[in-house]
Design a protein around this motif. Sequence first.
Motif, PDB file in Angstrom:
ATOM      1  N   PHE A  96      62.290   3.062 -16.992  1.00 27.75           N
ATOM      2  CA  PHE A  96      62.789   3.756 -18.188  1.00 27.75           C
ATOM      3  C   PHE A  96      62.235   5.161 -18.253  1.00 27.75           C
ATOM      4  CE2 PHE A  96      62.890   4.803 -22.677  1.00 27.75           C
ATOM      5  CZ  PHE A  96      64.167   4.384 -23.047  1.00 27.75           C
ATOM      6  N   ASP A  97      63.081   6.159 -18.277  1.00 25.29           N
ATOM      7  CA  ASP A  97      62.671   7.554 -18.398  1.00 25.29           C
ATOM      8  C   ASP A  97      63.035   8.036 -19.796  1.00 25.29           C
ATOM      9  OD1 ASP A  97      61.963  10.169 -18.179  1.00 25.29           O
ATOM     10  OD2 ASP A  97      63.296  10.612 -16.475  1.00 25.29           O
ATOM     11  N   PRO A  98      62.043   8.223 -20.685  1.00 22.00           N
ATOM     12  CA  PRO A  98      62.358   8.605 -22.072  1.00 22.00           C
ATOM     13  C   PRO A  98      62.948  10.007 -22.180  1.00 22.00           C
ATOM     14  CG  PRO A  98      60.004   8.725 -21.679  1.00 22.00           C
ATOM     15  CD  PRO A  98      60.598   8.107 -20.442  1.00 22.00           C
ATOM     16  N   ARG A  99      62.719  10.837 -21.214  1.00 23.97           N
ATOM     17  CA  ARG A  99      63.131  12.235 -21.331  1.00 23.97           C
ATOM     18  C   ARG A  99      64.643  12.421 -21.366  1.00 23.97           C
ATOM     19  NH1 ARG A  99      59.671  14.335 -16.342  1.00 23.97           N
ATOM     20  NH2 ARG A  99      60.572  12.375 -15.563  1.00 23.97           N
ATOM     21  N   ILE A 100      65.367  11.393 -20.963  1.00 25.76           N
ATOM     22  CA  ILE A 100      66.831  11.511 -20.979  1.00 25.76           C
ATOM     23  C   ILE A 100      67.454  10.753 -22.152  1.00 25.76           C
ATOM     24  CG2 ILE A 100      66.912  11.826 -18.466  1.00 25.76           C
ATOM     25  CD1 ILE A 100      67.772   8.883 -18.252  1.00 25.76           C
ATOM     26  N   ARG A 101      66.607  10.127 -22.968  1.00 22.14           N
ATOM     27  CA  ARG A 101      67.145   9.360 -24.099  1.00 22.14           C
ATOM     28  C   ARG A 101      67.511  10.306 -25.245  1.00 22.14           C
ATOM     29  NH1 ARG A 101      69.184   5.244 -22.337  1.00 22.14           N
ATOM     30  NH2 ARG A 101      69.104   4.322 -24.415  1.00 22.14           N
ATOM     31  N   PRO A 102      68.556   9.942 -26.029  1.00 21.55           N
ATOM     32  CA  PRO A 102      69.005  10.827 -27.114  1.00 21.55           C
ATOM     33  C   PRO A 102      67.916  11.126 -28.122  1.00 21.55           C
ATOM     34  CG  PRO A 102      70.638   9.136 -26.664  1.00 21.55           C
ATOM     35  CD  PRO A 102      69.438   8.777 -25.854  1.00 21.55           C
ATOM     36  N   TRP A 103      67.051  10.169 -28.422  1.00 24.38           N
ATOM     37  CA  TRP A 103      66.012  10.425 -29.422  1.00 24.38           C
ATOM     38  C   TRP A 103      64.991  11.425 -28.934  1.00 24.38           C
ATOM     39  CZ3 TRP A 103      61.088   9.069 -27.879  1.00 24.38           C
ATOM     40  CH2 TRP A 103      60.980   8.153 -26.833  1.00 24.38           C
ATOM     41  N   TYR A 104      64.766  11.451 -27.610  1.00 29.57           N
ATOM     42  CA  TYR A 104      63.808  12.405 -27.019  1.00 29.57           C
ATOM     43  C   TYR A 104      64.452  13.794 -26.963  1.00 29.57           C
ATOM     44  CZ  TYR A 104      60.205  14.218 -23.876  1.00 29.57           C
ATOM     45  OH  TYR A 104      59.172  14.965 -23.311  1.00 29.57           O
ATOM     46  N   VAL A 105      65.655  13.869 -26.408  1.00 31.32           N
ATOM     47  CA  VAL A 105      66.345  15.160 -26.250  1.00 31.32           C
ATOM     48  C   VAL A 105      66.608  15.798 -27.604  1.00 31.32           C
ATOM     49  CG1 VAL A 105      68.420  16.274 -25.373  1.00 31.32           C
ATOM     50  CG2 VAL A 105      67.354  14.408 -24.076  1.00 31.32           C
ATOM     51  N   GLY A 106      67.066  15.008 -28.582  1.00 27.43           N
ATOM     52  CA  GLY A 106      67.387  15.551 -29.901  1.00 27.43           C
ATOM     53  C   GLY A 106      66.170  16.118 -30.590  1.00 27.43           C
ATOM     54  N   ALA A 107      65.028  15.406 -30.517  1.00 28.40           N
ATOM     55  CA  ALA A 107      63.814  15.902 -31.181  1.00 28.40           C
ATOM     56  C   ALA A 107      63.328  17.182 -30.532  1.00 28.40           C
ATOM     57  CB  ALA A 107      62.728  14.822 -31.146  1.00 28.40           C
ATOM     58  N   VAL A 108      63.403  17.263 -29.171  1.00 24.63           N
ATOM     59  CA  VAL A 108      62.971  18.481 -28.471  1.00 24.63           C
ATOM     60  C   VAL A 108      63.847  19.649 -28.886  1.00 24.63           C
ATOM     61  CG1 VAL A 108      62.765  19.583 -26.217  1.00 24.63           C
ATOM     62  CG2 VAL A 108      61.958  17.225 -26.534  1.00 24.63           C
ATOM     63  N   GLU A 109      65.140  19.423 -28.966  1.00 31.36           N
ATOM     64  CA  GLU A 109      66.050  20.510 -29.346  1.00 31.36           C
ATOM     65  C   GLU A 109      65.884  20.896 -30.816  1.00 31.36           C
ATOM     66  OE1 GLU A 109      69.915  19.144 -28.359  1.00 31.36           O
ATOM     67  OE2 GLU A 109      69.682  19.452 -26.181  1.00 31.36           O
ATOM     68  N   ALA A 110      65.670  19.906 -31.674  1.00 32.17           N
ATOM     69  CA  ALA A 110      65.557  20.187 -33.108  1.00 32.17           C
ATOM     70  C   ALA A 110      64.197  20.742 -33.468  1.00 32.17           C
ATOM     71  CB  ALA A 110      65.816  18.913 -33.908  1.00 32.17           C
ATOM     72  N   LYS A 111      63.153  20.395 -32.615  1.00 31.14           N
ATOM     73  CA  LYS A 111      61.791  20.809 -32.893  1.00 31.14           C
ATOM     74  C   LYS A 111      61.326  20.330 -34.265  1.00 31.14           C
ATOM     75  CE  LYS A 111      61.986  24.910 -29.947  1.00 31.14           C
ATOM     76  NZ  LYS A 111      61.810  26.384 -29.855  1.00 31.14           N
ATOM     77  N   ASP A 112      61.956  19.275 -34.705  1.00 32.10           N
ATOM     78  CA  ASP A 112      61.606  18.687 -36.014  1.00 32.10           C
ATOM     79  C   ASP A 112      62.135  17.249 -36.018  1.00 32.10           C
ATOM     80  OD1 ASP A 112      60.621  18.362 -38.515  1.00 32.10           O
ATOM     81  OD2 ASP A 112      61.922  19.827 -39.493  1.00 32.10           O
ATOM     82  N   VAL A 113      62.145  16.651 -37.182  1.00 32.97           N
ATOM     83  CA  VAL A 113      62.631  15.264 -37.286  1.00 32.97           C
ATOM     84  C   VAL A 113      64.095  15.212 -36.883  1.00 32.97           C
ATOM     85  CG1 VAL A 113      63.011  13.317 -38.812  1.00 32.97           C
ATOM     86  CG2 VAL A 113      60.956  14.716 -39.073  1.00 32.97           C
ATOM     87  N   PHE A 114      64.439  14.203 -36.106  1.00 29.78           N
ATOM     88  CA  PHE A 114      65.809  14.052 -35.611  1.00 29.78           C
ATOM     89  C   PHE A 114      66.223  12.595 -35.780  1.00 29.78           C
ATOM     90  CE2 PHE A 114      68.636  12.869 -32.069  1.00 29.78           C
ATOM     91  CZ  PHE A 114      69.725  13.674 -32.394  1.00 29.78           C
ATOM     92  N   TRP A 115      67.478  12.409 -36.279  1.00 31.79           N
ATOM     93  CA  TRP A 115      68.062  11.066 -36.405  1.00 31.79           C
ATOM     94  C   TRP A 115      69.185  10.948 -35.384  1.00 31.79           C
ATOM     95  CZ3 TRP A 115      66.437   7.081 -39.443  1.00 31.79           C
ATOM     96  CH2 TRP A 115      65.526   7.371 -40.448  1.00 31.79           C
TER      97      TRP A 115
END
Length: 611
Positions: free
Chosen positions: A137-156
């Motif tokens: 499992f690579d978390p770096r490609i999961r939507p919750w990981y990518v979205g938080a990195v892009e948002a730089k804040d809380v992401f749903w």
Amino acid sequence: MKIKRLGRFTRFIHSFQFRLFAALALMIFTFIPILGYISYLQGKKAAETRIEQYALNTATRIAARVHAYLSHHTSNVRLIKTSFEHQFVDSMDTRAMVRYFHLLRQDHPEFVNISFGDLSGRFVMVPPQSPEVHKLFDPRIRPWYVGAVEAKDVFWTPAYLFASTQQPGITTSIPIVDAHDRIVGVCGIDLDLSTLSQFLLRLRTGSNGSAYIIENKTGHVIAHPDLVKPHWDPDQIKLLSACLTDLRRNNKRFGTTMYGNQPYFTAYTDYPDNDWTLGITLPVSDYLQEVNVIKKTTLAIVCVAILLASVVSYLLSRTITTPLKNLQKGIETVSEGHLDYQVPVQSPDVVGALAEAYNQMAMSLKNNREKLRNTLIALAENEKMAALGQLTAGIAHEIKNPLGVILGSAEVAANTERPVEMREKAARFIIDEIMRLDKTLKGFLDFAKPAPPRFEPADLQTILSETLTLCSERLRQKKIEVIKEFKTDSAACMVDPDQIHQVFINLILNAIDAMPDGGRLIVQSDTRIDPHGFKPLKRVISISDTGTGVAPEHLKTIFEPFASFKDEGTGLGLAVVKQILKLHQATIDVNSQLNHGTTFILMFPCEIREV
């Protein structure tokens, strides 16, 4: 009895009271239901407006509660971020991280998973998965990981299937930074969508209402109270998304939809934090109870109002028509000669004033009748004296000429020096003039003192036919054609046959004398019926000739005594005719045109029956 009742009903239908009541009832039955229906529509519209406002306000309040619920999880993920960034938990110490995540799950059993991934691809999850999952499992490609990195804040994240449980859910994640604000990893909390459905199930939306959440990106219903029930219909859940699409197409946020074969009021509000739409459905049956109450109340009020108004209209019509009926009765009574009758005055309104004026008129008529009676008595005495003088002058005129002839003829007959032939001729003159005097005096006596009629039922057509038969020889000699036009019905009249026979003879002989060169005698008999039933039946006898006619200036005096327009005659024939008809309550009229003929029209009261 039935015919009598039918006649009363027919008279009531055509009465003024019924027409007045019908007019009032028509207005009542027209305006009251219309006003009731308008009131019902206004009440229904007001109720629906309140329901729309309630639904929209409820959707907004539920959105606020969902926001508060999700904000609680946002606070939890921020708490984890703070724990890492303040070195309460070392992100490089996997064992310490796992213990911390276990403690959090104990306090928040609604958390499905708590995950952490760093820049190197290291992945930590509580509850832990198999070693193979952690290695692959690579978390770096999961939507919750990518979205938080892009948002730089809380992401749903949008809803998706969890790899660990294969159940739909959402993840809230937040980036972890070091002292230099560089991202060193992302921490996320997985929430099962059933948790949201359980939360929506606990919200109060009426006895049968429900709230739900639709994901705008996919159009799926991600949370609904039915989703946590053992048995639910996926088609009905999909229908909610279709209803949202339809309302958005019409730029509406409120409408009526069918759900579970029942109509529901549906309201929507946006939830921009997660690109969701929160909807609420409220049963029409529950929230239209007020409208049904308004409908039933309006119907009851309309029925009661119609009933009361009908009763009031009937009483009002009676109040108006009763004084008019009393006034009608008074008119009928006074018209029969009872001038002492007074119409009761019961109200001071226009009808009462009319009744009072009518009573005054009746009293005035009574007083005037007394004065008129006295005046008529005096006029009768004067007319009697005038008639006596007229008769005396007429008799003197009619006797004077024959007496002069008799005197001259007697002198000739008494002179023995005259030839015998002259004396015999003078004697014949004396005899002729004496017969003429006798005829004149007999006509005068018939006119001055006619014999009282002896009434008996008789058919005037029969009497007229017999009279024509008696005159047939003279009619034939004068070359006069007789035309009879008789009706076939039998109408009996109470008459004196002998006197009526005398009337017909006088009129027929006058017609014969008016046609010395022949002509036509037209005799007609007809029955005249009063269509309203106020006057008795009339037998009409018409005797017309094509003779010399009467000059217009003589028509006015044609029935007066001694009014003769022939060389021979006493002038009493038509006067006697009119007097006999007067005794029979009959009338006679004459129409004549000089050189074109004369028509006498006689009208007798009678009744149709077998003679």
